[in-house]
Scaffold this motif. Structure first.
Motif, PDB file in Angstrom:
ATOM      1  N   ALA A   1       0.784  -1.340   0.162  1.00 50.42           N
ATOM      2  CA  ALA A   1      -0.071  -0.291  -0.069  1.00 50.42           C
ATOM      3  C   ALA A   1       1.255   1.124  -0.038  1.00 50.42           C
ATOM      4  O   ALA A   1       1.930   0.944   0.345  1.00 50.42           O
ATOM      5  CB  ALA A   1      -0.892  -0.469   1.192  1.00 50.42           C
ATOM      6  N   VAL A   2       0.108   2.581  -0.885  1.00 55.33           N
ATOM      7  CA  VAL A   2       0.577   3.085  -0.356  1.00 55.33           C
ATOM      8  C   VAL A   2      -0.315   4.495  -0.411  1.00 55.33           C
ATOM      9  O   VAL A   2      -1.543   4.513  -0.158  1.00 55.33           O
ATOM     10  CB  VAL A   2       1.848   4.460  -2.040  1.00 55.33           C
ATOM     11  CG1 VAL A   2       1.216   5.569  -1.883  1.00 55.33           C
ATOM     12  CG2 VAL A   2       2.755   3.752  -1.997  1.00 55.33           C
ATOM     13  N   LEU A   3       0.814   5.821   1.313  1.00 55.45           N
ATOM     14  CA  LEU A   3      -0.982   5.806   1.873  1.00 55.45           C
ATOM     15  C   LEU A   3      -0.222   7.570   0.930  1.00 55.45           C
ATOM     16  O   LEU A   3       0.990   8.069   1.501  1.00 55.45           O
ATOM     17  CB  LEU A   3      -0.472   6.179   2.763  1.00 55.45           C
ATOM     18  CG  LEU A   3      -0.625   7.159   3.650  1.00 55.45           C
ATOM     19  CD1 LEU A   3      -2.806   7.095   3.702  1.00 55.45           C
ATOM     20  CD2 LEU A   3      -1.081   7.771   5.246  1.00 55.45           C
ATOM     21  N   TYR A   4      -1.127   8.708   0.543  1.00 60.67           N
ATOM     22  CA  TYR A   4      -0.282  10.234   0.033  1.00 60.67           C
ATOM     23  C   TYR A   4      -1.019  11.020   1.256  1.00 60.67           C
ATOM     24  O   TYR A   4      -2.157  11.007   1.495  1.00 60.67           O
ATOM     25  CB  TYR A   4      -0.594  10.281  -1.641  1.00 60.67           C
ATOM     26  CG  TYR A   4      -1.001  11.449  -2.280  1.00 60.67           C
ATOM     27  CD1 TYR A   4      -0.073  11.936  -2.822  1.00 60.67           C
ATOM     28  CD2 TYR A   4      -2.153  12.520  -2.106  1.00 60.67           C
ATOM     29  CE1 TYR A   4       0.329  12.817  -3.438  1.00 60.67           C
ATOM     30  CE2 TYR A   4      -1.755  13.568  -2.322  1.00 60.67           C
ATOM     31  CZ  TYR A   4      -0.406  14.080  -2.912  1.00 60.67           C
ATOM     32  OH  TYR A   4      -0.261  15.231  -3.793  1.00 60.67           O
ATOM     33  N   ILE A   5      -0.082  11.746   0.822  1.00 63.22           N
ATOM     34  CA  ILE A   5      -0.328  13.308   1.773  1.00 63.22           C
ATOM     35  C   ILE A   5      -0.019  13.943   1.566  1.00 63.22           C
ATOM     36  O   ILE A   5       0.844  14.765   0.676  1.00 63.22           O
ATOM     37  CB  ILE A   5       0.453  12.934   3.481  1.00 63.22           C
ATOM     38  CG1 ILE A   5       0.336  11.904   4.031  1.00 63.22           C
ATOM     39  CG2 ILE A   5       0.035  14.247   4.044  1.00 63.22           C
ATOM     40  CD1 ILE A   5       1.291  11.821   5.132  1.00 63.22           C
TER      41      ILE A   5
ATOM     42  N   PHE B   1      -0.624  14.251  13.646  1.00 64.45           N
ATOM     43  CA  PHE B   1      -0.425  13.016  13.804  1.00 64.45           C
ATOM     44  C   PHE B   1      -1.488  12.212  14.115  1.00 64.45           C
ATOM     45  O   PHE B   1      -1.111  11.142  13.308  1.00 64.45           O
ATOM     46  CB  PHE B   1       1.533  12.476  14.589  1.00 64.45           C
ATOM     47  CG  PHE B   1       2.521  13.639  14.845  1.00 64.45           C
ATOM     48  CD1 PHE B   1       2.467  14.649  13.189  1.00 64.45           C
ATOM     49  CD2 PHE B   1       3.230  13.323  15.508  1.00 64.45           C
ATOM     50  CE1 PHE B   1       3.998  14.014  12.813  1.00 64.45           C
ATOM     51  CE2 PHE B   1       4.786  14.471  15.095  1.00 64.45           C
ATOM     52  CZ  PHE B   1       4.866  14.881  13.480  1.00 64.45           C
ATOM     53  N   PRO B   2      -2.397  13.154  14.943  1.00 65.58           N
ATOM     54  CA  PRO B   2      -3.246  12.048  15.071  1.00 65.58           C
ATOM     55  C   PRO B   2      -3.394  10.951  13.906  1.00 65.58           C
ATOM     56  O   PRO B   2      -3.873   9.331  14.021  1.00 65.58           O
ATOM     57  CB  PRO B   2      -4.478  12.386  16.153  1.00 65.58           C
ATOM     58  CG  PRO B   2      -3.387  13.050  16.628  1.00 65.58           C
ATOM     59  CD  PRO B   2      -2.459  13.202  15.797  1.00 65.58           C
ATOM     60  N   GLU B   3      -3.731  12.078  12.827  1.00 65.57           N
ATOM     61  CA  GLU B   3      -4.609  11.470  12.115  1.00 65.57           C
ATOM     62  C   GLU B   3      -3.760   9.824  10.637  1.00 65.57           C
ATOM     63  O   GLU B   3      -3.744   9.356  10.719  1.00 65.57           O
ATOM     64  CB  GLU B   3      -5.282  12.653  11.095  1.00 65.57           C
ATOM     65  CG  GLU B   3      -4.637  13.079  10.464  1.00 65.57           C
ATOM     66  CD  GLU B   3      -5.183  14.858  11.060  1.00 65.57           C
ATOM     67  OE1 GLU B   3      -5.357  15.372  10.055  1.00 65.57           O
ATOM     68  OE2 GLU B   3      -5.748  15.007  12.414  1.00 65.57           O
ATOM     69  N   ILE B   4      -2.658  10.610  11.697  1.00 63.46           N
ATOM     70  CA  ILE B   4      -1.559   9.988  10.131  1.00 63.46           C
ATOM     71  C   ILE B   4      -1.619   8.403  11.458  1.00 63.46           C
ATOM     72  O   ILE B   4      -1.931   7.104  10.661  1.00 63.46           O
ATOM     73  CB  ILE B   4      -0.278  10.347  10.217  1.00 63.46           C
ATOM     74  CG1 ILE B   4      -0.095  11.685   9.387  1.00 63.46           C
ATOM     75  CG2 ILE B   4       1.356   9.802   9.244  1.00 63.46           C
ATOM     76  CD1 ILE B   4       1.510  12.513   9.012  1.00 63.46           C
TER      77      ILE B   4
ATOM     78  N   GLY C   1       3.276  18.322   3.059  1.00 62.63           N
ATOM     79  CA  GLY C   1       3.391  16.555   3.668  1.00 62.63           C
ATOM     80  C   GLY C   1       4.345  16.178   3.808  1.00 62.63           C
ATOM     81  O   GLY C   1       4.702  15.591   4.535  1.00 62.63           O
ATOM     82  N   GLY C   2       5.017  16.770   2.687  1.00 64.08           N
ATOM     83  CA  GLY C   2       6.907  16.477   2.717  1.00 64.08           C
ATOM     84  C   GLY C   2       7.651  16.705   3.898  1.00 64.08           C
ATOM     85  O   GLY C   2       8.518  16.225   3.815  1.00 64.08           O
ATOM     86  N   LEU C   3       6.872  18.167   4.504  1.00 63.83           N
ATOM     87  CA  LEU C   3       7.655  18.326   5.522  1.00 63.83           C
ATOM     88  C   LEU C   3       6.949  17.001   6.786  1.00 63.83           C
ATOM     89  O   LEU C   3       7.673  17.099   7.732  1.00 63.83           O
ATOM     90  CB  LEU C   3       7.149  19.487   5.993  1.00 63.83           C
ATOM     91  CG  LEU C   3       7.809  20.513   7.309  1.00 63.83           C
ATOM     92  CD1 LEU C   3       9.168  20.035   7.737  1.00 63.83           C
ATOM     93  CD2 LEU C   3       7.278  21.727   7.447  1.00 63.83           C
ATOM     94  N   ILE C   4       5.937  17.654   6.510  1.00 60.68           N
ATOM     95  CA  ILE C   4       5.489  16.667   8.353  1.00 60.68           C
ATOM     96  C   ILE C   4       5.524  14.645   8.097  1.00 60.68           C
ATOM     97  O   ILE C   4       5.558  14.717   9.434  1.00 60.68           O
ATOM     98  CB  ILE C   4       3.646  16.537   7.565  1.00 60.68           C
ATOM     99  CG1 ILE C   4       3.153  18.031   8.079  1.00 60.68           C
ATOM    100  CG2 ILE C   4       2.810  15.808   8.680  1.00 60.68           C
ATOM    101  CD1 ILE C   4       1.775  18.132   7.113  1.00 60.68           C
ATOM    102  N   ALA C   5       5.715  14.630   6.734  1.00 65.50           N
ATOM    103  CA  ALA C   5       5.877  13.062   6.729  1.00 65.50           C
ATOM    104  C   ALA C   5       7.067  12.928   7.728  1.00 65.50           C
ATOM    105  O   ALA C   5       7.276  11.265   8.687  1.00 65.50           O
ATOM    106  CB  ALA C   5       6.100  12.164   5.269  1.00 65.50           C
ATOM    107  N   PRO C   6       8.127  13.318   7.374  1.00 63.87           N
ATOM    108  CA  PRO C   6       9.800  12.717   7.704  1.00 63.87           C
ATOM    109  C   PRO C   6       9.632  12.780   9.127  1.00 63.87           C
ATOM    110  O   PRO C   6      10.053  12.373   9.847  1.00 63.87           O
ATOM    111  CB  PRO C   6      10.559  13.595   6.342  1.00 63.87           C
ATOM    112  CG  PRO C   6       9.808  14.902   5.916  1.00 63.87           C
ATOM    113  CD  PRO C   6       8.278  14.055   6.069  1.00 63.87           C
TER     114      PRO C   6
END
Length: 308
Positions: free
Chosen positions: A31-35, A86-89, A111-116
């Motif tokens: 699976a992939v999750l897109y943000i 973070f809670p929804e991720i 999203g690329g700042l939040i994800a890492p």
């Protein structure tokens, strides 16, 4: 066909909060999750189709106060800290991992700042096997005086809920949207041509997150950073806007990529725009080719050690 799941989150300082998980599944164990990023939501059907066509179930998360998750009483995109996401991720990943052995997060811009930052928080737990960051928001693309002003934002000033007088540019929207000569159709109510107003609260949260990332993370899975070949600073649309990142500076992405962790691949894509999968067709084919090559090399069959 997509399935939609509304994720109820605890209320915040504006009241009720939800996030929305969208999925297109084939029964795969991968699976992939897109943000998405700022002033954005998931609408990139061709991205979902690409993953599904490669036997990977696709999920996308419309974060709180964006897209399908925006409620009438909310200020668009407003958070006091990126950790509010973070809670929804966490919940999206929990739901996805019930049925999947492998998960990659594909995140764009903010999203690329939040994800890492999220991945650094959960390292060692085997929840994800890779990160793909599409033009991540690692630094501000502004003049030095504006950067210094942003870094001076402190409480209580940063909690004043008034938009900053930064003005707006429609150049990026005009380069993308079909009604203005671009290739793509999306909801201009959810993704306005001129973007969302920028509040001091949000900007202060972004700068804290960027400084945390720039000090160094220890993300323990392979990371792919994709960035355009060049950046361009314009306020009004010019034809060159369709072959450069006119939102962020790709040099910042390349500079800070090695701050993520020990295993980072950085690829620059000539002719790319800010959302690289919305670039002209020959360019996005290259983006997908780079993505497929990286995933086949570093993610497929990567063990999910430590999963709890």
């Amino acid at each position: 066909m997509y399935e939609t799941t509304v994720l109820a989150m605890p209320p915040d300082y504006e009241g009720e909060v939800v996030a929305t998980l969208i999925s297109k599944r084939t029964g795969s164990r991968r699976a992939v999750l897109y943000i998405h990023g700022f002033t954005d939501y998931f609408f990139q059907d061709h991205l979902a189709d690409h993953y599904v066509g490669h036997g990977i179930d696709f999920y996308a998360l419309d974060l709180r106060k964006y897209g399908r998750s925006l409620l009438p009483h909310q200020t668009r995109g407003l958070v006091r800290s990126v950790t509010e996401y973070f809670p929804e991720i966490d919940e999206a990943v929990r739901l996805i991992r019930r049925d999947h052995d492998e998960l990659t997060i594909n995140a764009h811009s903010t999203g690329g700042l939040i994800a890492p930052l999220w991945a650094d928080r959960v390292r060692g737990r085997g929840l994800v096997q890779g990160l793909v960051l599409n033009s991540p928001f690692f630094d501000l693309n502004v003049s030095r005086p504006l950067r210094l002003a942003a870094d001076l934002l402190k409480t209580p000033l940063s909690y004043v809920l008034r938009p900053l007088p930064l003005g707006s540019s429609h150049a990026y929207g005009h380069s993308l949207h079909r009604d203005h000569g671009g290739e793509w159709h999306y909801d201009l109510e959810l993704k306005p041509l001129g973007g969302f107003p920028v509040h001091a609260t949000w900007l202060a949260a972004i700068r804290r997150a960027q400084r945390r990332l720039q000090c160094g993370l220890k993300v323990d899975v392979p990371v792919l950073v994709l960035a355009a070949g060049k950046g361009l600073r314009v306020r009004d649309f010019v034809p060159e806007a369709r072959s450069a990142d006119i939102v962020l500076d790709p040099e910042h992405m390349a500079r800070w990529a090695t701050s993520l962790g020990p295993h980072v691949t950085c690829v620059r894509v000539d002719g790319g725009v800010h959302d690289l999968v919305l670039s002209a067709e020959p360019v996005r084919k290259q983006v997908f080719a780079e993505l497929d090559r990286w995933m086949a090399t570093y993610v497929e069959s990567r063990p999910a050690a430590g999963l709890t």
